[in-house]
Design a protein around this motif. Structure first.
Motif, PDB file in Angstrom:
ATOM      1  N   LYS A 268      12.839   7.121 -23.799  1.00  0.00           N
ATOM      2  CA  LYS A 268      14.296   7.051 -23.631  1.00  0.00           C
ATOM      3  C   LYS A 268      14.861   8.462 -23.628  1.00  0.00           C
ATOM      4  O   LYS A 268      14.302   9.374 -24.221  1.00  0.00           O
ATOM      5  CB  LYS A 268      14.911   6.233 -24.752  1.00  0.00           C
ATOM      6  CG  LYS A 268      14.378   4.803 -24.770  1.00  0.00           C
ATOM      7  CD  LYS A 268      15.470   3.831 -24.882  1.00  0.00           C
ATOM      8  CE  LYS A 268      14.873   2.433 -24.826  1.00  0.00           C
ATOM      9  NZ  LYS A 268      15.733   1.459 -25.408  1.00  0.00           N
ATOM     10  N   ASP A 269      15.981   8.620 -22.956  1.00  0.00           N
ATOM     11  CA  ASP A 269      16.608   9.929 -22.802  1.00  0.00           C
ATOM     12  C   ASP A 269      17.561  10.227 -23.959  1.00  0.00           C
ATOM     13  O   ASP A 269      18.634   9.619 -24.034  1.00  0.00           O
ATOM     14  CB  ASP A 269      17.360   9.961 -21.474  1.00  0.00           C
ATOM     15  CG  ASP A 269      18.033  11.287 -21.199  1.00  0.00           C
ATOM     16  OD1 ASP A 269      17.707  12.284 -21.877  1.00  0.00           O
ATOM     17  OD2 ASP A 269      18.890  11.324 -20.293  1.00  0.00           O
ATOM     18  N   PRO A 270      17.179  11.140 -24.865  1.00  0.00           N
ATOM     19  CA  PRO A 270      18.081  11.482 -25.964  1.00  0.00           C
ATOM     20  C   PRO A 270      19.425  12.044 -25.489  1.00  0.00           C
ATOM     21  O   PRO A 270      20.433  11.865 -26.161  1.00  0.00           O
ATOM     22  CB  PRO A 270      17.297  12.529 -26.769  1.00  0.00           C
ATOM     23  CG  PRO A 270      15.874  12.250 -26.454  1.00  0.00           C
ATOM     24  CD  PRO A 270      15.886  11.810 -25.011  1.00  0.00           C
ATOM     25  N   ALA A 271      19.437  12.693 -24.323  1.00  0.00           N
ATOM     26  CA  ALA A 271      20.703  13.237 -23.821  1.00  0.00           C
ATOM     27  C   ALA A 271      21.687  12.107 -23.514  1.00  0.00           C
ATOM     28  O   ALA A 271      22.885  12.230 -23.792  1.00  0.00           O
ATOM     29  CB  ALA A 271      20.462  14.096 -22.580  1.00  0.00           C
ATOM     30  N   ALA A 272      21.192  11.015 -22.976  1.00  0.00           N
ATOM     31  CA  ALA A 272      22.068   9.876 -22.691  1.00  0.00           C
ATOM     32  C   ALA A 272      22.584   9.253 -23.991  1.00  0.00           C
ATOM     33  O   ALA A 272      23.754   8.881 -24.084  1.00  0.00           O
ATOM     34  CB  ALA A 272      21.323   8.826 -21.864  1.00  0.00           C
ATOM     35  N   LEU A 273      21.719   9.160 -24.987  1.00  0.00           N
ATOM     36  CA  LEU A 273      22.143   8.629 -26.283  1.00  0.00           C
ATOM     37  C   LEU A 273      23.152   9.569 -26.937  1.00  0.00           C
ATOM     38  O   LEU A 273      24.149   9.122 -27.502  1.00  0.00           O
ATOM     39  CB  LEU A 273      20.941   8.414 -27.197  1.00  0.00           C
ATOM     40  CG  LEU A 273      21.252   7.906 -28.600  1.00  0.00           C
ATOM     41  CD1 LEU A 273      22.083   6.624 -28.569  1.00  0.00           C
ATOM     42  CD2 LEU A 273      19.968   7.709 -29.378  1.00  0.00           C
ATOM     43  N   HIS A 274      22.923  10.864 -26.830  1.00  0.00           N
ATOM     44  CA  HIS A 274      23.874  11.836 -27.382  1.00  0.00           C
ATOM     45  C   HIS A 274      25.238  11.668 -26.731  1.00  0.00           C
ATOM     46  O   HIS A 274      26.276  11.678 -27.404  1.00  0.00           O
ATOM     47  CB  HIS A 274      23.345  13.256 -27.189  1.00  0.00           C
ATOM     48  CG  HIS A 274      24.261  14.296 -27.717  1.00  0.00           C
ATOM     49  ND1 HIS A 274      25.082  15.044 -26.890  1.00  0.00           N
ATOM     50  CD2 HIS A 274      24.527  14.690 -28.987  1.00  0.00           C
ATOM     51  CE1 HIS A 274      25.792  15.860 -27.638  1.00  0.00           C
ATOM     52  NE2 HIS A 274      25.475  15.669 -28.913  1.00  0.00           N
ATOM     53  N   LYS A 275      25.251  11.490 -25.423  1.00  0.00           N
ATOM     54  CA  LYS A 275      26.515  11.292 -24.709  1.00  0.00           C
ATOM     55  C   LYS A 275      27.215  10.023 -25.202  1.00  0.00           C
ATOM     56  O   LYS A 275      28.423  10.028 -25.435  1.00  0.00           O
ATOM     57  CB  LYS A 275      26.262  11.203 -23.203  1.00  0.00           C
ATOM     58  CG  LYS A 275      27.512  11.031 -22.396  1.00  0.00           C
ATOM     59  CD  LYS A 275      27.226  10.985 -20.909  1.00  0.00           C
ATOM     60  CE  LYS A 275      28.542  10.809 -20.173  1.00  0.00           C
ATOM     61  NZ  LYS A 275      28.374  10.488 -18.785  1.00  0.00           N
TER      62      LYS A 275
END
Length: 96
Positions: free
Chosen positions: A47-54
């Motif tokens: 999973k993309d942590p950048a998407a979760l951060h956003k």
């Protein structure tokens, strides 16, 4: 100071098992309490942590997007004494 430190470790103890149960890798999840702080750093394979951060940022949750030398991205949350358990539960709901 001792009360604050104990409360930060209590918050960590709430977050870490819940994140592990959701399939996240938590850095130093099994560290001894004397070697930890309230900071919790995690990611989920595939999973993309950048998407979760956003997603967290858009929901008003303050978190950091961090990277290691290998390029692995992580989410880092740093709950403090004044954060409520309800706020921590909200973070856990958002990362689901």
């Amino acid at each position: 100071m001792e009360n604050t430190a104990a409360e930060l470790l209590r918050k960590r103890a709430l977050l870490v098992p819940a994140l592990l149960a959701k399939g996240f890798m938590v850095l130093n999840a099994d560290a001894k309490p004397e070697n930890t702080s309230g900071i919790v750093t995690f990611f989920q394979a595939g999973k993309d942590p950048a998407a979760l951060h956003k997603k967290l940022t858009e929901a008003g949750v303050v978190a950091s997007l961090r990277s290691d030398r290998k390029g692995q991205n992580y989410i880092r949350v740093s709950p403090h004494y004044y954060n409520t358990d309800a706020e921590l539960q909200r973070v856990l709901e958002l990362v689901a």
